[in-house]
Design an enzyme around this catalytic site. Sequence first.
Site, short mmCIF file in Angstrom:
data_model
loop_
_atom_site.label_atom_id
_atom_site.label_comp_id
_atom_site.label_asym_id
_atom_site.label_seq_id
_atom_site.Cartn_x
_atom_site.Cartn_y
_atom_site.Cartn_z
N ASN A 78 0.80 -1.23 0.00
CA ASN A 78 0.00 0.00 0.00
C ASN A 78 0.84 1.28 0.00
O ASN A 78 0.35 2.33 -0.38
CB ASN A 78 -0.96 0.02 1.19
CG ASN A 78 -0.32 -0.41 2.48
OD1 ASN A 78 0.21 -1.52 2.57
ND2 ASN A 78 -0.34 0.44 3.47
N GLN A 99 -5.03 -3.68 -1.98
CA GLN A 99 -4.56 -2.66 -2.93
C GLN A 99 -4.55 -3.19 -4.37
O GLN A 99 -4.48 -2.39 -5.30
CB GLN A 99 -3.14 -2.20 -2.56
CG GLN A 99 -3.06 -1.41 -1.28
CD GLN A 99 -3.72 -0.04 -1.37
OE1 GLN A 99 -3.88 0.52 -2.45
NE2 GLN A 99 -4.11 0.50 -0.23
N SER A 121 -11.33 -5.07 -0.13
CA SER A 121 -12.07 -4.00 0.51
C SER A 121 -12.65 -3.07 -0.54
O SER A 121 -11.91 -2.55 -1.39
CB SER A 121 -11.11 -3.23 1.42
OG SER A 121 -11.79 -2.17 2.04
N ALA A 122 -13.98 -2.85 -0.50
CA ALA A 122 -14.66 -2.14 -1.60
C ALA A 122 -14.20 -0.71 -1.79
O ALA A 122 -14.15 -0.22 -2.92
CB ALA A 122 -16.17 -2.16 -1.35
N HIS A 123 -13.86 -0.01 -0.70
CA HIS A 123 -13.59 1.42 -0.85
C HIS A 123 -12.29 1.73 -1.58
O HIS A 123 -12.00 2.88 -1.89
CB HIS A 123 -13.65 2.14 0.50
CG HIS A 123 -12.50 1.90 1.43
ND1 HIS A 123 -11.49 2.82 1.59
CD2 HIS A 123 -12.20 0.88 2.26
CE1 HIS A 123 -10.64 2.37 2.49
NE2 HIS A 123 -11.04 1.19 2.91
N THR A 163 -26.03 -9.19 10.87
CA THR A 163 -26.90 -8.82 9.76
C THR A 163 -26.08 -8.19 8.64
O THR A 163 -25.26 -7.31 8.89
CB THR A 163 -28.00 -7.85 10.25
OG1 THR A 163 -28.74 -8.51 11.27
CG2 THR A 163 -28.92 -7.42 9.13
N CYS A 178 3.32 11.14 11.51
CA CYS A 178 3.69 11.76 12.77
C CYS A 178 2.67 11.33 13.80
O CYS A 178 1.48 11.45 13.57
CB CYS A 178 3.64 13.26 12.58
SG CYS A 178 3.86 14.17 14.09
N1 PLP Z 1 -4.59 -4.16 3.69
C1 PLP Z 1 -4.03 -3.24 2.90
C2 PLP Z 1 -2.88 -3.62 2.02
C3 PLP Z 1 -4.52 -1.93 2.88
O1 PLP Z 1 -3.94 -1.02 2.09
C4 PLP Z 1 -5.62 -1.60 3.71
C5 PLP Z 1 -6.12 -0.22 3.77
O2 PLP Z 1 -5.44 0.73 3.48
C6 PLP Z 1 -6.18 -2.62 4.52
C7 PLP Z 1 -5.64 -3.88 4.47
C8 PLP Z 1 -7.34 -2.33 5.40
O3 PLP Z 1 -8.53 -2.18 4.66
P1 PLP Z 1 -9.78 -1.44 5.30
O4 PLP Z 1 -9.51 0.01 5.24
O5 PLP Z 1 -10.93 -1.82 4.42
O6 PLP Z 1 -9.95 -1.96 6.68
#
Ligand code: PLP
Length: 380
Positions: free
Chosen positions: A151, A179, A199-201, A237, A324
Amino acid sequence: MKIRYFDHAATTAVAEEVKDEMLPYFTENYGNASALYDLGKKSKEAINIARGRVARAINAKPNEIYFTSCGTESDNLILKGIAKAYRNKGNHIITSKIEHPAILNSCRSLEKEGVRVTYLNVDKNGFVDLRELEKAINKDTILISIMMANNEIGTIEPVKEIAEIAHINNVIFHTDAVQAIGNIKIDVKKLGIDAISMSAHKFYGPKGVGALYVDENINFVPIQNGGHQEDDKRAGTENVAGIVGLGKAIEIANQGIEEYNNKLLNLRNYFLERIRVIPYTKINGDLDKRLSGNINISFLGVDNRDIMKELNKKGICVSAGSACSSGFIRTSHVLSAIGLSEGIARGTIRITFGRENTKEDIDYLVDTLEETIKKLRIQN
Ligand code: PLP
């Protein structure tokens, strides 16, 4: 002021088509998916459609997809769930030093319960050493968890080779692809991956919903107790609107993956060409096996907090390479692991391009950076 957003690895805006599919599940089709009347069945059907879409995107079967609340939960569920399910086989897990805290802190929590964890080193570009991996495996090893793409520095790990090593040694292989999904085409069968977190977002879907793929031959124990949702593996749910959004987002991402990558690569190359106007910079991570929208760059002699303050004034969103916390500079564990000195890490920012970025945005970014770095270097 116009916002220029270059932090797509942190999160993305929900795509219009995704939002449109989600909306009816807030106010019209609000039934509980466990209910037996038609309103409930509509929710159940929507979840099943989303499950099919996720499965298709990665060449898995629908019964191998579990919905969760985020990437972090998917990581926790698989690590802790496998550690419990295979306790009789062994109690050793292998991961890397550059994993996301969702993996690293899950491992630390497991260590407190007696699980042994090996944290593999990475080289200067962020790659795990496959020989070190082979050497780390022992008769107690039950799981290898190595991220698909980092990431911070965007490095793409050799997951196919890791999967092969895992299987020769009868070890399960999980990859955190939070990622990678939407950026890299993933075929779990071809790559030999046993479990994947998403992760959808991160791919233009909503926040608060994730998914976990687990090969149907692999067992894992739920970490949350409650009802029988998600085949008894994840009680609670279901977030129906979120799941619908995740399904739509992964479908769109997968259909346009090549075009998207080409666009991001063009933007990245354009940035790399233009950023040469600023002297004393260093690009971190591999330039070849790397997420196409990722730039991790150090500006020598400046502090990233000052850079970000100046960029923020101009409506530019980027991320700090090292954060920081409570007044202390905490050098990123990833930048430390690739051997960056604290001084260089301190001047590091992460820029991640996405769907809405244009060359004109990059011109604005580079012009602002040039002005900012010049000013900060004179001040220092
Ligand atoms: N794993 C990686 C490599 C990520 O970059 C992130 C989020 O930045 C996560 C896990 C965590 O995902 P979430 O924000 O959906 O909890």
